[in-house]
Design an enzyme around this catalytic site. Structure first.
Site, mmCIF file in Angstrom:
data_model
loop_
_atom_site.group_PDB
_atom_site.id
_atom_site.type_symbol
_atom_site.label_atom_id
_atom_site.label_comp_id
_atom_site.label_asym_id
_atom_site.label_seq_id
_atom_site.Cartn_x
_atom_site.Cartn_y
_atom_site.Cartn_z
ATOM 1 N N HIS A 109 16.886 19.343 35.426
ATOM 2 C CA HIS A 109 17.513 19.274 34.107
ATOM 3 C C HIS A 109 18.652 18.253 34.111
ATOM 4 O O HIS A 109 18.821 17.499 33.153
ATOM 5 C CB HIS A 109 18.048 20.645 33.692
ATOM 6 C CG HIS A 109 16.992 21.584 33.219
ATOM 7 N ND1 HIS A 109 16.278 22.359 34.083
ATOM 8 C CD2 HIS A 109 16.543 21.867 31.977
ATOM 9 C CE1 HIS A 109 15.421 23.094 33.394
ATOM 10 N NE2 HIS A 109 15.557 22.809 32.107
ATOM 11 N N HIS A 149 21.796 26.762 39.519
ATOM 12 C CA HIS A 149 22.004 25.750 40.549
ATOM 13 C C HIS A 149 23.418 25.823 41.093
ATOM 14 O O HIS A 149 24.340 26.272 40.412
ATOM 15 C CB HIS A 149 21.792 24.340 39.978
ATOM 16 C CG HIS A 149 20.384 24.051 39.595
ATOM 17 N ND1 HIS A 149 19.392 23.845 40.511
ATOM 18 C CD2 HIS A 149 19.802 23.910 38.393
ATOM 19 C CE1 HIS A 149 18.258 23.604 39.895
ATOM 20 N NE2 HIS A 149 18.484 23.649 38.591
#
Length: 77
Positions: free
Chosen positions: A12, A63
């Site tokens: 992303h 993340h």
């Protein structure tokens, strides 16, 4: 959020950096009649969108910061 795939680098963050970065370049070059402050505001908004996508990955705990930083660096490359 339970992520089952690899996390480094953040996909992303890579795609947000590439897409919003290229939009900033295109907008800055496509409107030569726009004032310097107008172009700066548009570019800052697009960079802010890319940064918000990257930071949301950390905020959602999908993340680690190093994953997102690696994604941004890869996107800038």
């Amino acid at each position: 959020v339970h992520e089952t795939s690899f996390s480094f680098p953040s996909g992303h963050a890579v795609f947000a950096t590439v897409v919003f970065g290229m939009l900033a370049v295109i907008v800055a070059r496509s409107f030569p009649g726009l004032s310097r402050w107008g172009r700066a505001a548009i570019v800052a908004g697009l960079v802010g969108l890319g940064a918000s996508v990257a930071l949301s990955r950390i905020w959602l705990a999908v993340h680690y910061p190093s994953d997102v930083a690696g994604g941004v660096v890869l996107g800038l490359g």
